[in-house]
Design a protein around this motif. Sequence first.
Motif, mmCIF file in Angstrom:
data_model
loop_
_atom_site.group_PDB
_atom_site.id
_atom_site.type_symbol
_atom_site.label_atom_id
_atom_site.label_comp_id
_atom_site.label_asym_id
_atom_site.label_seq_id
_atom_site.Cartn_x
_atom_site.Cartn_y
_atom_site.Cartn_z
ATOM 1 N N GLY A 1 98.530 8.490 -26.710
ATOM 2 C CA GLY A 1 97.443 7.604 -26.456
ATOM 3 C C GLY A 1 96.622 8.507 -27.445
ATOM 4 N N TYR A 2 95.024 8.400 -27.136
ATOM 5 C CA TYR A 2 94.298 8.645 -27.928
ATOM 6 C C TYR A 2 92.963 8.878 -27.028
ATOM 7 C CZ TYR A 2 96.792 6.336 -31.951
ATOM 8 O OH TYR A 2 97.846 5.950 -32.926
ATOM 9 N N TRP A 3 92.717 9.986 -27.659
ATOM 10 C CA TRP A 3 91.762 10.316 -26.614
ATOM 11 C C TRP A 3 90.124 11.001 -27.497
ATOM 12 C CZ3 TRP A 3 91.066 16.356 -24.259
ATOM 13 C CH2 TRP A 3 90.364 16.807 -23.343
ATOM 14 N N LEU A 4 89.172 9.998 -27.556
ATOM 15 C CA LEU A 4 88.264 9.830 -28.493
ATOM 16 C C LEU A 4 86.893 9.992 -28.206
ATOM 17 C CD1 LEU A 4 90.064 6.608 -29.988
ATOM 18 C CD2 LEU A 4 90.069 8.636 -30.594
ATOM 19 N N ILE B 1 99.176 13.314 -27.295
ATOM 20 C CA ILE B 1 98.114 12.202 -26.954
ATOM 21 C C ILE B 1 97.061 13.206 -28.141
ATOM 22 C CG2 ILE B 1 95.803 12.075 -25.534
ATOM 23 C CD1 ILE B 1 98.335 11.021 -24.694
ATOM 24 N N SER B 2 96.578 12.385 -29.041
ATOM 25 C CA SER B 2 95.475 12.527 -30.308
ATOM 26 C C SER B 2 94.009 12.789 -30.175
ATOM 27 C CB SER B 2 95.784 11.489 -31.604
ATOM 28 O OG SER B 2 94.636 11.596 -32.340
ATOM 29 N N PHE B 3 93.376 13.365 -29.802
ATOM 30 C CA PHE B 3 92.399 14.033 -29.694
ATOM 31 C C PHE B 3 91.486 14.076 -30.573
ATOM 32 C CE2 PHE B 3 89.281 17.402 -29.150
ATOM 33 C CZ PHE B 3 88.282 17.516 -28.654
ATOM 34 N N MET B 4 90.375 13.344 -30.650
ATOM 35 C CA MET B 4 89.791 13.130 -32.012
ATOM 36 C C MET B 4 87.720 13.342 -32.351
ATOM 37 S SD MET B 4 90.984 13.625 -35.540
ATOM 38 C CE MET B 4 92.209 13.042 -34.914
ATOM 39 N N HIS B 5 86.779 13.960 -32.621
ATOM 40 C CA HIS B 5 85.880 13.111 -32.936
ATOM 41 C C HIS B 5 85.976 11.652 -33.651
ATOM 42 C CE1 HIS B 5 83.844 15.806 -29.878
ATOM 43 N NE2 HIS B 5 84.532 16.832 -30.652
ATOM 44 N N LEU C 1 92.375 4.131 -20.389
ATOM 45 C CA LEU C 1 92.604 4.714 -18.837
ATOM 46 C C LEU C 1 90.889 4.947 -18.931
ATOM 47 C CD1 LEU C 1 95.788 6.736 -20.337
ATOM 48 C CD2 LEU C 1 95.318 4.648 -18.334
ATOM 49 N N THR C 2 90.065 5.483 -19.063
ATOM 50 C CA THR C 2 88.782 6.223 -18.575
ATOM 51 C C THR C 2 87.938 6.211 -19.455
ATOM 52 O OG1 THR C 2 89.370 8.335 -18.980
ATOM 53 C CG2 THR C 2 89.704 7.491 -17.352
ATOM 54 N N THR C 3 86.016 6.035 -19.718
ATOM 55 C CA THR C 3 85.183 5.999 -21.091
ATOM 56 C C THR C 3 84.814 7.421 -19.180
ATOM 57 O OG1 THR C 3 84.225 4.511 -19.764
ATOM 58 C CG2 THR C 3 85.753 3.539 -21.576
ATOM 59 N N LYS C 4 83.879 7.885 -20.626
ATOM 60 C CA LYS C 4 82.836 8.227 -19.863
ATOM 61 C C LYS C 4 81.912 8.735 -21.423
ATOM 62 C CE LYS C 4 81.637 13.114 -18.578
ATOM 63 N NZ LYS C 4 81.004 12.422 -17.305
ATOM 64 N N GLN C 5 80.386 8.441 -20.299
ATOM 65 C CA GLN C 5 79.741 8.626 -21.211
ATOM 66 C C GLN C 5 78.847 9.900 -21.287
ATOM 67 O OE1 GLN C 5 77.649 5.830 -23.671
ATOM 68 N NE2 GLN C 5 76.347 8.385 -24.140
ATOM 69 N N PHE C 6 78.334 9.959 -22.300
ATOM 70 C CA PHE C 6 77.409 11.921 -21.926
ATOM 71 C C PHE C 6 75.947 11.412 -22.698
ATOM 72 C CE2 PHE C 6 82.403 12.841 -22.940
ATOM 73 C CZ PHE C 6 82.682 13.844 -21.855
ATOM 74 N N ALA C 7 75.359 12.648 -21.886
ATOM 75 C CA ALA C 7 73.767 12.286 -22.043
ATOM 76 C C ALA C 7 73.146 12.866 -23.673
ATOM 77 C CB ALA C 7 73.387 13.844 -21.724
ATOM 78 N N LEU D 1 86.488 8.145 -25.177
ATOM 79 C CA LEU D 1 87.622 6.866 -25.102
ATOM 80 C C LEU D 1 88.812 7.347 -24.535
ATOM 81 C CD1 LEU D 1 86.277 3.905 -27.361
ATOM 82 C CD2 LEU D 1 85.726 3.984 -25.106
ATOM 83 N N ASN D 2 89.584 6.680 -23.660
ATOM 84 C CA ASN D 2 90.440 7.131 -23.196
ATOM 85 C C ASN D 2 91.965 6.427 -22.859
ATOM 86 O OD1 ASN D 2 92.519 9.540 -22.733
ATOM 87 N ND2 ASN D 2 91.949 9.696 -20.424
#
Length: 189
Positions: free
Chosen positions: A142-145, A5-9, A171-177, A183-184
């Motif tokens: 996978g990409y965990w962006l 799984i590629s973890f990237m900003h 798979l999932t999304t999450k918005q941070f404050a 984006l997963n």
Amino acid sequence: MRKIISFMHLSLDGFVAGPNGEMNWIKVDEEIFNHIGKRISQGDTSLYGRVTYEMMEGYWPTAADKPDASQHDIEHSKWYANVHKVVLSKTLEGQDLNNATIINENLVESINKLKQGEGADILLFGSPTATHSLMQLGLIDGYWLFVNPVILGQGVPLFLDIKDKIKLNLLTTKQFACGVTELNYIVER
């Protein structure tokens, strides 16, 4: 089988670093650190390119020892000390590294062997050059962006020289404050 799984900003326009490798545009805060920490704490193997590995080695082994160390630094430093590190590099060949394995040849065979081993999914942290190589060989699962609310206009792109279309399932999304959006994705096979 384990997944890579590629973890990237990245910036909204798809860059992982500025034209000179700048990463000062990346937004991180306690909310993001806590979210990431929960997921990576389950991991037992991390994957890096040489440049990112050297950057990590220059900070994390002693981060918890600093008098002003944050809770994140203490926790991540402990995780980093225990996780097995795999480094893609032709120049670190033959060096004695602490809790690390170097892959310097037979990339497809070596990565597939790693994926067939025991353990949790393998997180590929940053490492745009390594990511490009693995992506072109179809070895990323996978990409965990973490999409940052900034448009850089130029820099190091995440997606480079893609020869075949890569289909993804969200798979999932999450918005941070702070405005960052996670984006997963998993790669469709």
